[in-house]
Design a protein around this motif. Structure first.
Motif, PDB file in Angstrom:
ATOM      1  N   GLN A 158      22.129  46.600  35.266  1.00 52.57           N
ATOM      2  CA  GLN A 158      21.472  47.173  36.439  1.00 52.57           C
ATOM      3  C   GLN A 158      20.999  46.086  37.406  1.00 52.57           C
ATOM      4  O   GLN A 158      21.122  46.230  38.629  1.00 52.57           O
ATOM      5  CB  GLN A 158      20.291  48.042  36.009  1.00 52.57           C
ATOM      6  CG  GLN A 158      19.570  48.721  37.166  1.00 52.57           C
ATOM      7  CD  GLN A 158      20.492  49.598  37.995  1.00 52.57           C
ATOM      8  OE1 GLN A 158      21.166  50.478  37.465  1.00 52.57           O
ATOM      9  NE2 GLN A 158      20.543  49.364  39.299  1.00 52.57           N
ATOM     10  N   VAL A 159      20.463  44.989  36.870  1.00 49.52           N
ATOM     11  CA  VAL A 159      20.025  43.882  37.725  1.00 49.52           C
ATOM     12  C   VAL A 159      21.184  43.346  38.546  1.00 49.52           C
ATOM     13  O   VAL A 159      21.038  42.995  39.727  1.00 49.52           O
ATOM     14  CB  VAL A 159      19.386  42.767  36.882  1.00 49.52           C
ATOM     15  CG1 VAL A 159      19.221  41.489  37.703  1.00 49.52           C
ATOM     16  CG2 VAL A 159      18.032  43.200  36.333  1.00 49.52           C
ATOM     17  N   THR A 217      18.431  46.015  42.348  1.00 51.38           N
ATOM     18  CA  THR A 217      17.123  45.994  41.709  1.00 51.38           C
ATOM     19  C   THR A 217      16.165  47.034  42.257  1.00 51.38           C
ATOM     20  O   THR A 217      15.209  47.406  41.579  1.00 51.38           O
ATOM     21  CB  THR A 217      16.474  44.609  41.861  1.00 51.38           C
ATOM     22  OG1 THR A 217      16.355  44.294  43.249  1.00 51.38           O
ATOM     23  CG2 THR A 217      17.295  43.537  41.148  1.00 51.38           C
ATOM     24  N   HIS A 218      16.401  47.523  43.496  1.00 49.47           N
ATOM     25  CA  HIS A 218      15.431  48.436  44.097  1.00 49.47           C
ATOM     26  C   HIS A 218      16.022  49.039  45.368  1.00 49.47           C
ATOM     27  O   HIS A 218      16.715  48.353  46.119  1.00 49.47           O
ATOM     28  CB  HIS A 218      14.154  47.671  44.447  1.00 49.47           C
ATOM     29  CG  HIS A 218      13.139  48.503  45.189  1.00 49.47           C
ATOM     30  ND1 HIS A 218      12.341  49.432  44.572  1.00 49.47           N
ATOM     31  CD2 HIS A 218      12.796  48.529  46.500  1.00 49.47           C
ATOM     32  CE1 HIS A 218      11.541  49.994  45.470  1.00 49.47           C
ATOM     33  NE2 HIS A 218      11.804  49.471  46.649  1.00 49.47           N
ATOM     34  N   ASN A 256      11.663  52.844  39.051  1.00 48.22           N
ATOM     35  CA  ASN A 256      12.479  51.681  39.391  1.00 48.22           C
ATOM     36  C   ASN A 256      13.821  51.719  38.653  1.00 48.22           C
ATOM     37  O   ASN A 256      13.870  52.067  37.475  1.00 48.22           O
ATOM     38  CB  ASN A 256      11.714  50.406  39.035  1.00 48.22           C
ATOM     39  CG  ASN A 256      12.553  49.158  39.172  1.00 48.22           C
ATOM     40  OD1 ASN A 256      13.182  48.728  38.217  1.00 48.22           O
ATOM     41  ND2 ASN A 256      12.573  48.594  40.366  1.00 48.22           N
ATOM     42  N   ILE A 288      15.796  49.503  37.368  1.00 46.97           N
ATOM     43  CA  ILE A 288      15.915  48.663  36.171  1.00 46.97           C
ATOM     44  C   ILE A 288      15.184  49.320  35.002  1.00 46.97           C
ATOM     45  O   ILE A 288      15.706  49.385  33.878  1.00 46.97           O
ATOM     46  CB  ILE A 288      15.352  47.258  36.445  1.00 46.97           C
ATOM     47  CG1 ILE A 288      16.103  46.598  37.603  1.00 46.97           C
ATOM     48  CG2 ILE A 288      15.446  46.386  35.194  1.00 46.97           C
ATOM     49  CD1 ILE A 288      15.454  45.326  38.105  1.00 46.97           C
TER      50      ILE A 288
END
Length: 449
Positions: A96-97, A101-102, A330, A332
């Motif tokens: 996911q990173v 990330t957002h 979030n 992540i």
């Protein structure tokens, strides 16, 4: 325990040697050096129970900067239930990173949030239509659960219980019972929060669950009135209050009364949820179906995530934009949660929690006359320590036991309104050998004091 002169590997996860190993005194020189920096750089109100500084963790151990390997009976306060740096969680987070990330779910959505909500709707008690909303911390989710209940009912009052802990925000401090260290000096607190007596089998004269519930309900009806009450919030097994398990029948009686009086019943499963008690949720042990379930801690394998899950008609009451936040859900943390939930759903972790309970009960029941009670469920267990002659809580003994365990290389936590409860929250990844060794340390510490 292994005594060595070399430092341990700094590679985290379950690949760490699963052993208690003391290279230095606890805390060691490097930890003391960092702790001195902490005292200069970090606000005094942020305390540390055991001032060792960790470089790696996995299975049932944490490794500090001095190379000491300590047995972990705390799981970061019931967070790393699936194990610290569990490979499945680490892989999901890494993927996911590398993707993003957002974005803020309330601006542009992503599937991971929806998948976590779907999983929570499926796993929480009850087969009714459900909705979920994600947040960052347990306190934040509790606060939003109260908002949802008030929006749905149009009422304001909320009842919490003796010995309760629900968080450190203004509203959740009002819900929390214990003054020090959680509330003292931080008022005034949010209004329209009331307290009712809990079923505490060791200390309420042997009341049955039904009898204890009748006392609580009578107080609620006389002092608040159902017509003014939006919600009852309770931990099915209390956390910071002392791992108190209400007498059988107490929770079902409260649920029945709430249903009959149009009061939202909120189960705070922040500490007791996600396999910790040997069931996915502690509510399942007595077959209760809460209107709203609050979760956090063990949900995401160590990443900050929390949630409210509940009846669709209740959860849908707030207007669009009334729930949410910049970091809530979030991506992540959602990826970590989906990996952790998959591990829970395999089922073997629930069985492991039940095995841990059996081991703790076998080791500690009758081990010392000052152990007034061994209580809890699954890997959420505790002992209450008292003066053997009077039965009064013995906070001094409890502090000495914790200090001795820390010095011997065991991460051990205390709790309880009277400061006399030792709690056991090992990761479910801990081995039998490590658990047995850690419990021996605790038994020896009690005997020595």
């Amino acid at each position: 325990m292994t005594l060595v002169d070399s430092t341990a590997s700094t590679v985290g996860g379950p690949g760490l040697p699963q052993e208690r190993r003391l290279v230095t005194e606890i805390p060691g020189p490097r930890s003391r050096e960092i702790h001195a920096r902490k005292q200069s750089a970090v606000a005094n109100g942020v305390g540390i129970t055991l001032p060792v500084y960790i470089t790696a963790a996995g299975g049932g151990v944490v490794v500090d900067v001095d190379g000491n390997s300590l047995i972990d009976l705390g799981s970061g306060i019931a967070v790393t239930t699936v194990g610290n740096a569990a490979p499945e969680v680490a892989a999901a987070v890494t993927a996911q990173v590398n993707a993003f990330t957002h974005t803020c779910f309330t601006i542009t959505g992503y599937e991971g949030y929806v998948e976590v909500a779907e999983a929570l709707n499926r796993l929480t008690p009850g087969d009714h239509a459900k909705r979920s909303a994600l947040f960052n911390s347990g306190a934040e989710a509790v606060e939003n659960a109260i908002k949802v209940a008030r929006s749905y009912t149009g009422k304001q009052a909320v009842v919490a219980f003796d010995h309760a802990y629900h968080g450190r925000t203004n509203l959740t401090m009002a819900l929390t019972a214990k003054s020090m260290p959680y509330k003292s000096g931080f008022g005034p607190f949010a209004p329209e929060v009331y307290r009712a007596p809990l079923s505490y089998p060791l200390r309420d004269g042997g009341l049955s669950g039904a009898e204890a519930a009748k006392i609580a309900i009578t107080q609620i009806e006389k002092q608040i009135g159902a017509a003014n009450l939006a919600a009852i919030i309770i931990e099915p097994i209390q956390g910071e209050g002392g791992f108190i398990v209400p007498a059988e029948g107490f929770l079902p009686a409260l649920v029945a009364w709430a249903k009959a009086n149009d009061v939202v019943f909120i189960a705070d499963e922040v500490q007791s949820g996600f396999g910790r008690t040997g069931a996915m949720f502690a509510s399942e042990h007595e077959g209760i179906v809460p209107d709203l379930v609050v979760t956090a801690k063990g949900i995401a394998g160590g990443l900050p995530l929390s949630a409210i899950t509940g009846r669709a008609e209740i959860m849908d009451a707030p207007h669009a934009g009334g729930l949410g936040g910049t970091y809530t859900g979030n991506p992540i943390a959602c990826a970590a949660a989906l990996a952790a939930i998959e591990l829970y759903e395999r089922g073997d972790l629930l069985q492991r929690a039940r095995e841990i309970e059996q081991a703790i009960r076998a080791k500690l029941t009758g081990a010392d006359p000052r152990i007034a009670e061994v209580r809890g469920r699954g890997a959420m267990m505790a002992i209450e320590l008292v003066d053997a002659a009077t039965g009064e809580p013995d906070a001094a003994l409890t502090g000495k036991v914790a200090a001795a365990a820390h010095a011997a290389g065991v991460v051990l936590l205390t709790c309880g309104t009277y400061g006399n409860v030792v709690r056991f929250l090992p990761p479910l990844a801990i081995s039998d050998a490590l658990l047995d060794e850690a419990l021996d340390v605790v038994v020896d510490a009690i005997a020595a004091n």
